[in-house]
Scaffold this motif. Sequence first.
Motif, PDB file in Angstrom:
ATOM      1  N   TYR A 132       0.297 -44.006  22.249  1.00 48.78           N
ATOM      2  CA  TYR A 132      -0.340 -42.735  22.547  1.00 48.78           C
ATOM      3  C   TYR A 132      -0.515 -41.912  21.282  1.00 48.78           C
ATOM      4  N   PRO A 133      -1.599 -41.183  21.171  1.00 50.15           N
ATOM      5  CA  PRO A 133      -1.888 -40.435  19.939  1.00 50.15           C
ATOM      6  C   PRO A 133      -0.906 -39.288  19.739  1.00 50.15           C
ATOM      7  N   GLY A 134      -0.755 -38.929  18.461  1.00 49.23           N
ATOM      8  CA  GLY A 134       0.130 -37.832  18.102  1.00 49.23           C
ATOM      9  C   GLY A 134       1.207 -38.280  17.138  1.00 49.23           C
ATOM     10  N   ALA A 135       1.357 -37.551  16.047  1.00 44.23           N
ATOM     11  CA  ALA A 135       2.360 -37.916  15.039  1.00 44.23           C
ATOM     12  C   ALA A 135       3.763 -37.854  15.614  1.00 44.23           C
ATOM     13  N   SER A 136       4.028 -36.881  16.466  1.00 41.47           N
ATOM     14  CA  SER A 136       5.360 -36.749  17.053  1.00 41.47           C
ATOM     15  C   SER A 136       5.687 -37.946  17.949  1.00 41.47           C
ATOM     16  N   LYS A 137       4.703 -38.438  18.699  1.00 48.29           N
ATOM     17  CA  LYS A 137       4.949 -39.570  19.584  1.00 48.29           C
ATOM     18  C   LYS A 137       5.202 -40.845  18.784  1.00 48.29           C
ATOM     19  N   ARG A 138       4.500 -41.022  17.693  1.00 47.34           N
ATOM     20  CA  ARG A 138       4.714 -42.208  16.860  1.00 47.34           C
ATOM     21  C   ARG A 138       6.105 -42.180  16.225  1.00 47.34           C
ATOM     22  N   ASP A 139       6.532 -40.994  15.798  1.00 42.79           N
ATOM     23  CA  ASP A 139       7.855 -40.874  15.201  1.00 42.79           C
ATOM     24  C   ASP A 139       8.940 -41.112  16.252  1.00 42.79           C
ATOM     25  N   ASN A 140       8.725 -40.614  17.461  1.00 38.71           N
ATOM     26  CA  ASN A 140       9.688 -40.846  18.538  1.00 38.71           C
ATOM     27  C   ASN A 140       9.690 -42.300  18.983  1.00 38.71           C
ATOM     28  N   LEU A 141       8.553 -42.979  18.892  1.00 38.50           N
ATOM     29  CA  LEU A 141       8.506 -44.404  19.228  1.00 38.50           C
ATOM     30  C   LEU A 141       9.362 -45.206  18.257  1.00 38.50           C
ATOM     31  N   ARG A 142       9.284 -44.887  16.977  1.00 43.86           N
ATOM     32  CA  ARG A 142      10.133 -45.564  15.998  1.00 43.86           C
ATOM     33  C   ARG A 142      11.604 -45.359  16.308  1.00 43.86           C
ATOM     34  N   ALA A 143      11.972 -44.113  16.625  1.00 44.09           N
ATOM     35  CA  ALA A 143      13.371 -43.821  16.937  1.00 44.09           C
ATOM     36  C   ALA A 143      13.805 -44.534  18.209  1.00 44.09           C
ATOM     37  N   ALA A 144      12.930 -44.610  19.209  1.00 38.36           N
ATOM     38  CA  ALA A 144      13.271 -45.283  20.469  1.00 38.36           C
ATOM     39  C   ALA A 144      13.504 -46.777  20.244  1.00 38.36           C
ATOM     40  N   ILE A 145      12.650 -47.413  19.449  1.00 35.85           N
ATOM     41  CA  ILE A 145      12.810 -48.844  19.173  1.00 35.85           C
ATOM     42  C   ILE A 145      14.114 -49.088  18.405  1.00 35.85           C
ATOM     43  N   HIS A 146      14.370 -48.249  17.420  1.00 35.54           N
ATOM     44  CA  HIS A 146      15.586 -48.388  16.610  1.00 35.54           C
ATOM     45  C   HIS A 146      16.838 -48.230  17.472  1.00 35.54           C
ATOM     46  N   LEU A 147      16.849 -47.202  18.316  1.00 31.25           N
ATOM     47  CA  LEU A 147      18.017 -46.947  19.156  1.00 31.25           C
ATOM     48  C   LEU A 147      18.185 -48.026  20.223  1.00 31.25           C
ATOM     49  N   TYR A 148      17.088 -48.474  20.798  1.00 31.15           N
ATOM     50  CA  TYR A 148      17.152 -49.509  21.844  1.00 31.15           C
ATOM     51  C   TYR A 148      17.656 -50.839  21.272  1.00 31.15           C
ATOM     52  N   SER A 149      17.316 -51.125  20.010  1.00 29.54           N
ATOM     53  CA  SER A 149      17.719 -52.384  19.385  1.00 29.54           C
ATOM     54  C   SER A 149      19.213 -52.422  19.091  1.00 29.54           C
ATOM     55  N   LYS A 150      19.874 -51.257  19.069  1.00 26.07           N
ATOM     56  CA  LYS A 150      21.294 -51.195  18.733  1.00 26.07           C
ATOM     57  C   LYS A 150      22.178 -50.972  19.950  1.00 26.07           C
ATOM     58  N   LEU A 151      21.619 -51.103  21.144  1.00 27.40           N
ATOM     59  CA  LEU A 151      22.423 -50.876  22.337  1.00 27.40           C
ATOM     60  C   LEU A 151      23.552 -51.888  22.465  1.00 27.40           C
ATOM     61  N   LYS A 152      23.320 -53.114  22.038  1.00 25.86           N
ATOM     62  CA  LYS A 152      24.328 -54.166  22.148  1.00 25.86           C
ATOM     63  C   LYS A 152      25.041 -54.436  20.823  1.00 25.86           C
ATOM     64  N   GLY A 153      24.900 -53.540  19.867  1.00 22.03           N
ATOM     65  CA  GLY A 153      25.543 -53.728  18.568  1.00 22.03           C
ATOM     66  C   GLY A 153      24.528 -53.670  17.447  1.00 22.03           C
ATOM     67  N   ASP A 154      25.029 -53.796  16.233  1.00 16.96           N
ATOM     68  CA  ASP A 154      24.147 -53.750  15.071  1.00 16.96           C
ATOM     69  C   ASP A 154      23.186 -54.929  15.068  1.00 16.96           C
TER      70      ASP A 154
END
Length: 328
Positions: A132-154
């Motif tokens: 979805y368009p918007g700089a804020s959404k793209r930045d939040n998408l990066r944070a969501a992927i990063h946080l989701y990838s660490k749910l089970k550990g590093d």
Amino acid sequence: MTKKTDKPVLEIVKNASKPKPTKTGGGSGSGKDATQRFGEYAIISGAFHQIKSVRTGQDGQGFVEIPLCDFVCQITEEVTQDDGLQDQSFLRIEGKRNDGLTLPAVDVPANKFYSTQANWVNEHYGTLAFVYPGASKRDNLRAAIHLYSKLKGDVPRRHVFRYTGWKRIGEQWHYLTGTGAITANGLHENVQVDLGTGHMGRYALPAPSEQIRADSIMDLLAICPGKPHIGAALLAAVARAPLGECHPTDYALFIHGITGAKKSAVTAIPLAFLEISTPAVFRLISVIRITIWKRKRFKLRMGFSLLMTLNLLSISRKRPRCMPKRNA
């Protein structure tokens, strides 16, 4: 119908068990009701959403779900590639679209992933994925992927070397080759070395053998019976080449002679110590011979620089010094 007949019918209806609900829809998506929340983000209907608090309702504590994309992905591995000059990190990412379509694994440069532009999605997946368009959404998408990838550990990390030669790892020197790293304790296959699928991939030394064939090595000294210093120089070049990391090589061993003097055949023998095939040697020599090196009064028009070639092909991880300082 009389009361007598009504009573048995009502008994049957009341005692009947209700049918279990069945799943609807034939797709392979995650479904509308599937929700997984982590931090300020959530996976809703198979896609990343941002959960944002707002003042609404009777208690003034509400939230809205802001869609960020139409897929879910995670970082499965972080790979650092070392080519001897610089390190470059890649993130291996794979995921699935909200309709069940699998997004293939891609290697995304770390600097592009952490960039606020987040253009890596469309660069690797094209029109398959939507952000979805918007700089804020793209930045939040990066944070969501990063946080989701660490749910089970590093996220798992590994280091890959893409060159051969000496490398100090920790407190010990390692000689990098296609099969791993050779140290004083033998071959360590846990050190990952990737030389590609080309000719460099052939530089794969086996584990050191306890059998030392000194007699075969000493035969090189007799390559020219009338001039033993030629064989001694060739053997010294083989021993000197791996030491370029400890002390830089600023000179070259030059083999010169008339046509038919078997210069190429003599050159192929020391190169065989590095498991370079004879056809590859002749192709390399043909390329070097058409090169003219000029520096002040020193000219090389025909011949072969053996020691520098040994360093260039198998040892040196830095940019080779193509111009010798003096004639050896």
